[in-house]
Scaffold this motif. Sequence first.
Motif, short mmCIF file in Angstrom:
data_model
loop_
_atom_site.label_atom_id
_atom_site.label_comp_id
_atom_site.label_asym_id
_atom_site.label_seq_id
_atom_site.Cartn_x
_atom_site.Cartn_y
_atom_site.Cartn_z
N ASP A 36 0.83 -1.20 0.00
CA ASP A 36 0.00 0.00 0.00
C ASP A 36 0.87 1.26 0.00
N ALA A 37 0.23 2.41 -0.09
CA ALA A 37 0.95 3.68 -0.19
C ALA A 37 1.81 3.93 1.05
N ASP A 38 1.33 3.55 2.22
CA ASP A 38 2.10 3.73 3.45
C ASP A 38 3.39 2.92 3.40
N GLN A 39 3.29 1.68 2.98
CA GLN A 39 4.47 0.82 2.89
C GLN A 39 5.46 1.37 1.86
N MET A 40 4.96 1.84 0.74
CA MET A 40 5.84 2.40 -0.28
C MET A 40 6.50 3.69 0.21
N GLN A 41 5.80 4.47 1.01
CA GLN A 41 6.38 5.68 1.60
C GLN A 41 7.51 5.30 2.55
N ARG A 42 7.32 4.26 3.32
CA ARG A 42 8.35 3.79 4.24
C ARG A 42 9.59 3.34 3.46
N ILE A 43 9.38 2.62 2.36
CA ILE A 43 10.49 2.21 1.50
C ILE A 43 11.21 3.44 0.98
N SER A 44 10.46 4.43 0.57
CA SER A 44 11.05 5.68 0.07
C SER A 44 11.93 6.35 1.12
N PHE A 45 11.47 6.37 2.36
CA PHE A 45 12.29 6.97 3.42
C PHE A 45 13.60 6.21 3.60
N VAL A 46 13.54 4.88 3.61
CA VAL A 46 14.76 4.07 3.76
C VAL A 46 15.72 4.38 2.61
N LEU A 47 15.20 4.38 1.39
CA LEU A 47 16.05 4.65 0.22
C LEU A 47 16.64 6.05 0.28
N ASN A 48 15.85 7.02 0.70
CA ASN A 48 16.35 8.40 0.77
C ASN A 48 17.35 8.60 1.91
N ILE A 49 17.15 7.94 3.03
CA ILE A 49 18.14 8.00 4.11
C ILE A 49 19.45 7.42 3.61
N HIS A 50 19.38 6.28 2.93
CA HIS A 50 20.58 5.66 2.38
C HIS A 50 21.28 6.59 1.38
N ALA A 51 20.51 7.21 0.49
CA ALA A 51 21.09 8.13 -0.50
C ALA A 51 21.77 9.30 0.19
N THR A 52 21.16 9.83 1.23
CA THR A 52 21.75 10.95 1.96
C THR A 52 23.06 10.52 2.62
N LEU A 53 23.06 9.36 3.26
CA LEU A 53 24.29 8.89 3.90
C LEU A 53 25.40 8.68 2.89
N ARG A 54 25.05 8.23 1.69
CA ARG A 54 26.07 8.06 0.64
C ARG A 54 26.62 9.40 0.18
N LEU A 55 25.80 10.45 0.21
CA LEU A 55 26.28 11.78 -0.16
C LEU A 55 27.16 12.39 0.92
N VAL A 56 26.80 12.13 2.16
CA VAL A 56 27.50 12.76 3.29
C VAL A 56 28.82 12.06 3.61
N PHE A 57 28.84 10.75 3.53
CA PHE A 57 30.02 9.99 3.94
C PHE A 57 30.69 9.30 2.76
N ASP A 58 32.02 9.28 2.78
CA ASP A 58 32.80 8.55 1.78
C ASP A 58 33.11 7.13 2.25
N ASN A 59 33.18 6.96 3.54
CA ASN A 59 33.59 5.70 4.14
C ASN A 59 32.38 4.76 4.26
N PRO A 60 32.44 3.56 3.65
CA PRO A 60 31.32 2.62 3.75
C PRO A 60 30.96 2.26 5.20
N ASP A 61 31.94 2.28 6.10
CA ASP A 61 31.63 1.99 7.50
C ASP A 61 30.66 3.03 8.06
N ASN A 62 30.80 4.27 7.64
CA ASN A 62 29.88 5.32 8.09
C ASN A 62 28.55 5.25 7.34
N VAL A 63 28.61 4.98 6.05
CA VAL A 63 27.38 4.89 5.26
C VAL A 63 26.46 3.83 5.85
#
Length: 134
Positions: free
Chosen positions: A62-89
């Motif tokens: 449902d839309a709620d579940q897809m929104q939750r997936i979107s948040f996880v993906l966007n948090i991951h994308a942000t961490l990849r932008l902020v950190f170079d080190n995979p341990d931090n990502v």
Amino acid sequence: MAVASQPRSFSKSQCVTGLRAAVGILEKWQATGDQACRILRISRSTYTRARQHDPDWSVALDADQMQRISFVLNIHATLRLVFDNPDNVYGFVSMANHNEFFNGRSPLDIMAQGDMIALYETFRRIDMLRGAQW
């Protein structure tokens, strides 16, 4: 005359792809199965099937579940932008955070509460690390 907006529906292919991506990220964040299920609001059996990568499996979310997936993906994308080190990502969300909102808890612990507000607020605060520029 105003027209009520219909909730966006997603194809089963979009649901499977998004869910598998989110589950993969959560595994790299060292989330337990129970945490992942609460964060994504899915059943244990859906979580298990998403991890199996069966090409014939499909799921409708449902839309709620897809929104939750979107948040996880966007948090991951942000961490990849902020950190170079995979341990931090991949390790950042498991680390204790002493900023005001987290109060010594890890972002993963906050997200695993399972409510949408906790997930959104965690995303918002992590997004601020990159300057939150849309």
